[in-house]
Motif scaffolding. Structure first.
Motif, PDB file in Angstrom:
ATOM      1  N   GLN A 100      34.502  44.958  -4.263  1.00 41.68           N
ATOM      2  CA  GLN A 100      34.057  44.354  -3.009  1.00 41.68           C
ATOM      3  C   GLN A 100      34.231  42.842  -3.013  1.00 41.68           C
ATOM      4  N   PHE A 101      34.013  42.201  -4.158  1.00 41.11           N
ATOM      5  CA  PHE A 101      34.042  40.750  -4.217  1.00 41.11           C
ATOM      6  C   PHE A 101      35.230  40.223  -5.009  1.00 41.11           C
ATOM      7  N   ASP A 102      36.257  41.025  -5.154  1.00 36.14           N
ATOM      8  CA  ASP A 102      37.385  40.648  -5.981  1.00 36.14           C
ATOM      9  C   ASP A 102      38.184  39.500  -5.367  1.00 36.14           C
ATOM     10  N   ARG A 103      38.287  39.458  -4.069  1.00 36.78           N
ATOM     11  CA  ARG A 103      39.103  38.444  -3.410  1.00 36.78           C
ATOM     12  C   ARG A 103      38.219  37.327  -2.886  1.00 36.78           C
ATOM     13  N   ASP A 104      38.453  36.132  -3.375  1.00 32.95           N
ATOM     14  CA  ASP A 104      37.707  34.971  -2.903  1.00 32.95           C
ATOM     15  C   ASP A 104      38.186  34.569  -1.515  1.00 32.95           C
ATOM     16  N   LYS A 105      37.292  33.947  -0.759  1.00 33.36           N
ATOM     17  CA  LYS A 105      37.642  33.493   0.583  1.00 33.36           C
ATOM     18  C   LYS A 105      38.778  32.474   0.488  1.00 33.36           C
ATOM     19  N   GLY A 106      39.767  32.683   1.304  1.00 31.51           N
ATOM     20  CA  GLY A 106      40.887  31.764   1.334  1.00 31.51           C
ATOM     21  C   GLY A 106      42.014  32.101   0.376  1.00 31.51           C
ATOM     22  N   THR A 107      41.901  33.210  -0.351  1.00 32.05           N
ATOM     23  CA  THR A 107      42.957  33.538  -1.313  1.00 32.05           C
ATOM     24  C   THR A 107      43.887  34.633  -0.819  1.00 32.05           C
ATOM     25  N   GLY A 108      43.770  35.082   0.352  1.00 32.90           N
ATOM     26  CA  GLY A 108      44.671  36.105   0.868  1.00 32.90           C
ATOM     27  C   GLY A 108      45.504  35.523   1.985  1.00 32.90           C
ATOM     28  N   ARG A 109      45.878  36.367   2.891  1.00 31.81           N
ATOM     29  CA  ARG A 109      46.578  35.860   4.065  1.00 31.81           C
ATOM     30  C   ARG A 109      45.620  35.013   4.876  1.00 31.81           C
ATOM     31  N   PRO A 110      46.109  33.949   5.477  1.00 28.12           N
ATOM     32  CA  PRO A 110      45.213  33.117   6.292  1.00 28.12           C
ATOM     33  C   PRO A 110      44.824  33.850   7.574  1.00 28.12           C
ATOM     34  N   THR A 111      43.644  33.502   8.068  1.00 27.41           N
ATOM     35  CA  THR A 111      43.218  34.063   9.353  1.00 27.41           C
ATOM     36  C   THR A 111      44.030  33.385  10.458  1.00 27.41           C
ATOM     37  N   LYS A 112      43.888  33.885  11.658  1.00 28.76           N
ATOM     38  CA  LYS A 112      44.619  33.313  12.782  1.00 28.76           C
ATOM     39  C   LYS A 112      44.236  31.840  12.980  1.00 28.76           C
ATOM     40  N   LYS A 113      42.949  31.558  12.863  1.00 26.07           N
ATOM     41  CA  LYS A 113      42.477  30.186  13.019  1.00 26.07           C
ATOM     42  C   LYS A 113      43.044  29.293  11.913  1.00 26.07           C
ATOM     43  N   GLU A 114      42.985  29.791  10.661  1.00 25.68           N
ATOM     44  CA  GLU A 114      43.517  29.008   9.541  1.00 25.68           C
ATOM     45  C   GLU A 114      45.017  28.770   9.701  1.00 25.68           C
ATOM     46  N   ARG A 115      45.722  29.741  10.220  1.00 28.18           N
ATOM     47  CA  ARG A 115      47.170  29.607  10.415  1.00 28.18           C
ATOM     48  C   ARG A 115      47.475  28.526  11.455  1.00 28.18           C
ATOM     49  N   ARG A 116      46.718  28.528  12.540  1.00 26.40           N
ATOM     50  CA  ARG A 116      46.919  27.501  13.580  1.00 26.40           C
ATOM     51  C   ARG A 116      46.642  26.109  13.024  1.00 26.40           C
ATOM     52  N   GLU A 117      45.559  25.983  12.248  1.00 24.25           N
ATOM     53  CA  GLU A 117      45.235  24.679  11.650  1.00 24.25           C
ATOM     54  C   GLU A 117      46.332  24.240  10.683  1.00 24.25           C
ATOM     55  N   LEU A 118      46.865  25.172   9.928  1.00 22.30           N
ATOM     56  CA  LEU A 118      47.941  24.863   8.990  1.00 22.30           C
ATOM     57  C   LEU A 118      49.200  24.441   9.737  1.00 22.30           C
ATOM     58  N   ASP A 119      49.532  25.145  10.826  1.00 18.05           N
ATOM     59  CA  ASP A 119      50.702  24.780  11.635  1.00 18.05           C
ATOM     60  C   ASP A 119      50.534  23.386  12.241  1.00 18.05           C
ATOM     61  N   ASP A 120      49.323  23.105  12.745  1.00 15.01           N
ATOM     62  CA  ASP A 120      49.063  21.773  13.309  1.00 15.01           C
ATOM     63  C   ASP A 120      49.219  20.696  12.238  1.00 15.01           C
ATOM     64  N   PHE A 121      48.684  20.957  11.058  1.00 16.91           N
ATOM     65  CA  PHE A 121      48.760  20.006   9.957  1.00 16.91           C
ATOM     66  C   PHE A 121      50.212  19.765   9.541  1.00 16.91           C
TER      67      PHE A 121
END
Length: 131
Positions: A100-121
């Motif tokens: 259940q806790f094997d994957r830390d937050k931010g270590t997989g595919r980015p969320t839609k919001k994270e992807r937009r922020e990354l594209d903007d950056f």
């Protein structure tokens, strides 16, 4: 009733989903009786204890009654008793918790919001290269 094949019994008591999976488990040394690996055709009788390895944990069951046909989930306790040692059950809980806790937050595919922020950056930095 003289005896029942161990693979058929394990399938009948819903330890395995299909009989072919139960047979494969026997062939892959994941089923033991009295500490010995058994073949799928080994006959099982009342009072026998069967060890089954599933998900990395050895479960232990005592045979209470024999049956040849698959039974409903509510009737399974009439035929087998779960006598799995507590340390094996603890191991199962650790495995389930780790999954259940094997994957830390931010270590997989980015969320839609994270992807937009990354594209903007990245588009911001792309503008700096032109200067």
């Amino acid at each position: 009733m003289a005896g029942v094949r161990v693979d058929k019994f394990l399938w009948s008591t819903r330890i395995f989903k299909t009989r072919s999976i139960a047979t494969k488990a026997c062939k892959n040394n994941k089923v033991k009786m009295e500490g010995e690996v058994v073949k799928p055709a080994k006959e099982i009788s009342i009072g026998d204890e069967v060890d089954v390895k599933k998900r990395g944990v050895w479960f232990r069951y005592r045979v209470l009654e024999l049956l040849k046909k698959r039974v409903g989930a509510k009737l399974v306790p009439d035929y087998i008793e779960d006598i799995t040692p507590p340390e094996e059950k603890e191991k199962l809980q650790v495995i389930q918790t780790r999954v259940q806790f094997d994957r830390d937050k931010g270590t997989g595919r980015p969320t839609k919001k994270e992807r937009r922020e990354l594209d903007d950056f990245l588009s911001y930095w792309d503008g700096w290269e032109d200067d």
